[in-house]
Write a protein that holds these residues in place. Sequence first.
Motif, PDB file in Angstrom:
ATOM      1  N   ASN A  59       0.818  -1.209   0.000  1.00  0.00           N
ATOM      2  CA  ASN A  59       0.000   0.000   0.000  1.00  0.00           C
ATOM      3  C   ASN A  59       0.855   1.264   0.000  1.00  0.00           C
ATOM      4  OD1 ASN A  59      -2.659  -1.041  -0.029  1.00  0.00           O
ATOM      5  ND2 ASN A  59      -2.516  -1.562   2.141  1.00  0.00           N
ATOM      6  N   ALA A  60       1.940   1.250   0.760  1.00  0.00           N
ATOM      7  CA  ALA A  60       2.741   2.462   0.941  1.00  0.00           C
ATOM      8  C   ALA A  60       3.700   2.721  -0.210  1.00  0.00           C
ATOM      9  CB  ALA A  60       3.524   2.378   2.251  1.00  0.00           C
ATOM     10  N   ALA A  61       4.205   1.663  -0.849  1.00  0.00           N
ATOM     11  CA  ALA A  61       5.252   1.842  -1.854  1.00  0.00           C
ATOM     12  C   ALA A  61       4.822   1.427  -3.258  1.00  0.00           C
ATOM     13  CB  ALA A  61       6.499   1.054  -1.443  1.00  0.00           C
ATOM     14  N   THR A  62       4.267   0.228  -3.383  1.00  0.00           N
ATOM     15  CA  THR A  62       3.969  -0.292  -4.713  1.00  0.00           C
ATOM     16  C   THR A  62       2.801   0.437  -5.374  1.00  0.00           C
ATOM     17  OG1 THR A  62       4.801  -2.446  -4.043  1.00  0.00           O
ATOM     18  CG2 THR A  62       3.475  -2.368  -6.043  1.00  0.00           C
ATOM     19  N   LEU A  63       1.726   0.699  -4.621  1.00  0.00           N
ATOM     20  CA  LEU A  63       0.570   1.366  -5.233  1.00  0.00           C
ATOM     21  C   LEU A  63       0.911   2.760  -5.769  1.00  0.00           C
ATOM     22  CD1 LEU A  63      -2.463   0.355  -2.991  1.00  0.00           C
ATOM     23  CD2 LEU A  63      -1.824  -0.503  -5.236  1.00  0.00           C
ATOM     24  N   PRO A  64       1.617   3.614  -5.002  1.00  0.00           N
ATOM     25  CA  PRO A  64       1.989   4.906  -5.586  1.00  0.00           C
ATOM     26  C   PRO A  64       2.895   4.762  -6.805  1.00  0.00           C
ATOM     27  CG  PRO A  64       2.215   4.960  -3.198  1.00  0.00           C
ATOM     28  CD  PRO A  64       1.982   3.525  -3.575  1.00  0.00           C
ATOM     29  N   ALA A  65       3.791   3.763  -6.773  1.00  0.00           N
ATOM     30  CA  ALA A  65       4.673   3.559  -7.922  1.00  0.00           C
ATOM     31  C   ALA A  65       3.868   3.154  -9.154  1.00  0.00           C
ATOM     32  CB  ALA A  65       5.716   2.491  -7.594  1.00  0.00           C
ATOM     33  N   LEU A  66       2.881   2.289  -8.972  1.00  0.00           N
ATOM     34  CA  LEU A  66       2.033   1.892 -10.088  1.00  0.00           C
ATOM     35  C   LEU A  66       1.207   3.072 -10.597  1.00  0.00           C
ATOM     36  CD1 LEU A  66       0.786  -1.584  -8.814  1.00  0.00           C
ATOM     37  CD2 LEU A  66       2.211  -1.181 -10.831  1.00  0.00           C
ATOM     38  N   ASP A  67       0.659   3.848  -9.676  1.00  0.00           N
ATOM     39  CA  ASP A  67      -0.159   4.994 -10.060  1.00  0.00           C
ATOM     40  C   ASP A  67       0.613   5.993 -10.906  1.00  0.00           C
ATOM     41  OD1 ASP A  67      -2.844   5.346  -9.770  1.00  0.00           O
ATOM     42  OD2 ASP A  67      -2.762   6.178  -7.745  1.00  0.00           O
ATOM     43  N   ALA A  68       1.922   6.048 -10.710  1.00  0.00           N
ATOM     44  CA  ALA A  68       2.762   6.985 -11.451  1.00  0.00           C
ATOM     45  C   ALA A  68       3.233   6.416 -12.789  1.00  0.00           C
ATOM     46  CB  ALA A  68       3.970   7.386 -10.603  1.00  0.00           C
ATOM     47  N   THR A  69       2.835   5.178 -13.092  1.00  0.00           N
ATOM     48  CA  THR A  69       3.268   4.532 -14.330  1.00  0.00           C
ATOM     49  C   THR A  69       2.248   4.783 -15.429  1.00  0.00           C
ATOM     50  OG1 THR A  69       4.383   2.797 -13.066  1.00  0.00           O
ATOM     51  CG2 THR A  69       3.934   2.335 -15.388  1.00  0.00           C
ATOM     52  N   ARG A  70       2.688   5.354 -16.540  1.00  0.00           N
ATOM     53  CA  ARG A  70       1.781   5.678 -17.639  1.00  0.00           C
ATOM     54  C   ARG A  70       1.184   4.405 -18.228  1.00  0.00           C
ATOM     55  NH1 ARG A  70       3.222   7.168 -23.020  1.00  0.00           N
ATOM     56  NH2 ARG A  70       5.400   7.205 -22.324  1.00  0.00           N
ATOM     57  N   GLY A  71      -0.128   4.385 -18.377  1.00  0.00           N
ATOM     58  CA  GLY A  71      -0.810   3.228 -18.940  1.00  0.00           C
ATOM     59  C   GLY A  71      -1.347   2.257 -17.913  1.00  0.00           C
ATOM     60  N   PHE A  72      -1.039   2.496 -16.634  1.00  0.00           N
ATOM     61  CA  PHE A  72      -1.559   1.641 -15.568  1.00  0.00           C
ATOM     62  C   PHE A  72      -3.059   1.841 -15.415  1.00  0.00           C
ATOM     63  CE2 PHE A  72      -2.886   1.848 -11.066  1.00  0.00           C
ATOM     64  CZ  PHE A  72      -2.824   0.504 -10.740  1.00  0.00           C
ATOM     65  N   CYS A  73      -3.807   0.737 -15.233  1.00  0.00           N
ATOM     66  CA  CYS A  73      -5.260   0.812 -15.046  1.00  0.00           C
ATOM     67  C   CYS A  73      -5.699   0.408 -13.645  1.00  0.00           C
ATOM     68  CB  CYS A  73      -5.978  -0.083 -16.066  1.00  0.00           C
ATOM     69  SG  CYS A  73      -5.873   0.512 -17.768  1.00  0.00           S
ATOM     70  N   SER A  74      -5.267  -0.762 -13.191  1.00  0.00           N
ATOM     71  CA  SER A  74      -5.724  -1.240 -11.890  1.00  0.00           C
ATOM     72  C   SER A  74      -4.791  -2.331 -11.386  1.00  0.00           C
ATOM     73  CB  SER A  74      -7.150  -1.796 -11.980  1.00  0.00           C
ATOM     74  OG  SER A  74      -7.181  -2.930 -12.834  1.00  0.00           O
ATOM     75  N   THR A  75      -4.905  -2.599 -10.094  1.00  0.00           N
ATOM     76  CA  THR A  75      -4.120  -3.677  -9.501  1.00  0.00           C
ATOM     77  C   THR A  75      -4.876  -4.288  -8.335  1.00  0.00           C
ATOM     78  OG1 THR A  75      -1.949  -4.277  -8.591  1.00  0.00           O
ATOM     79  CG2 THR A  75      -2.889  -2.202  -7.846  1.00  0.00           C
ATOM     80  N   SER A  76      -4.560  -5.527  -8.040  1.00  0.00           N
ATOM     81  CA  SER A  76      -5.095  -6.184  -6.850  1.00  0.00           C
ATOM     82  C   SER A  76      -3.989  -7.016  -6.218  1.00  0.00           C
ATOM     83  CB  SER A  76      -6.290  -7.083  -7.192  1.00  0.00           C
ATOM     84  OG  SER A  76      -5.887  -8.156  -8.030  1.00  0.00           O
ATOM     85  N   LEU A  77      -4.065  -7.140  -4.898  1.00  0.00           N
ATOM     86  CA  LEU A  77      -3.147  -7.992  -4.144  1.00  0.00           C
ATOM     87  C   LEU A  77      -3.982  -9.037  -3.419  1.00  0.00           C
ATOM     88  CD1 LEU A  77      -0.518  -8.877  -2.711  1.00  0.00           C
ATOM     89  CD2 LEU A  77      -0.946  -7.047  -1.035  1.00  0.00           C
ATOM     90  N   MET A  78      -3.708 -10.300  -3.680  1.00  0.00           N
ATOM     91  CA  MET A  78      -4.390 -11.389  -3.006  1.00  0.00           C
ATOM     92  C   MET A  78      -3.361 -12.184  -2.213  1.00  0.00           C
ATOM     93  SD  MET A  78      -7.305 -12.639  -5.734  1.00  0.00           S
ATOM     94  CE  MET A  78      -6.174 -13.482  -6.851  1.00  0.00           C
TER      95      MET A  78
END
Length: 206
Positions: free
Chosen positions: A129-148
């Motif tokens: 939540n603290a590191a990976t999600l912001p990094a993904l959000d800053a990646t052009r073309g990213f749509c969504s992610t889930s962690l199971m």
Amino acid sequence: MTVFARTASHQGRPEKVDSCLAYLRDVAVPAILGMPTCVGMSVLASRQSGLAIISTAWESKPDMHASVVKIRPIREKTAEAIGGGTAELEEWEIAAMHRRHHAGHAVCARVVWLRVESGLFDNFVSEFNAATLPALDATRGFCSTSLMINPAWRRAAVSIAYDSTDAMDRRINGSEGRRLLEHNVIQVREFDEVMPHLRVPDLASY
């Protein structure tokens, strides 16, 4: 909020993927989403490898287990449509879910399976939540992610959807996001078909 999910991985034949997707789109998705305690469903498929992963999400673990009888015939029809044998089943808790606002339509996805040591899941989810999600959000073309996560099996699965194959080829922005996803990786698979009907609320907390 804890949401539970079951994944069914069907290893089929590449030439059967499109006919399987037609069955899922026309029959399986409406039937499963119509079940009262189902809170979502998603399909990932690869026309290159013939692998399809169907995920269903449920309000509680008893609801997920109670759905087995109703879903079994659908799973058998899916296996027949894709030309594969018995599906590999796994149960999960959905620990994080995030959709980027105003993102394009997801057309491809990458799934990363990881091994997490017992007792470290809380830290793993917090770092995601603290590191990976912001990094993904800053990646052009990213749509969504889930962690199971499945603490009993010491496994986690991160699914990341993109709006193009070019976007999927880009490296995740931020060293912290890359480091987490490169840690204890078991397997990485890519998919060229995404059918997102996972109505799970956005659980991102950063």
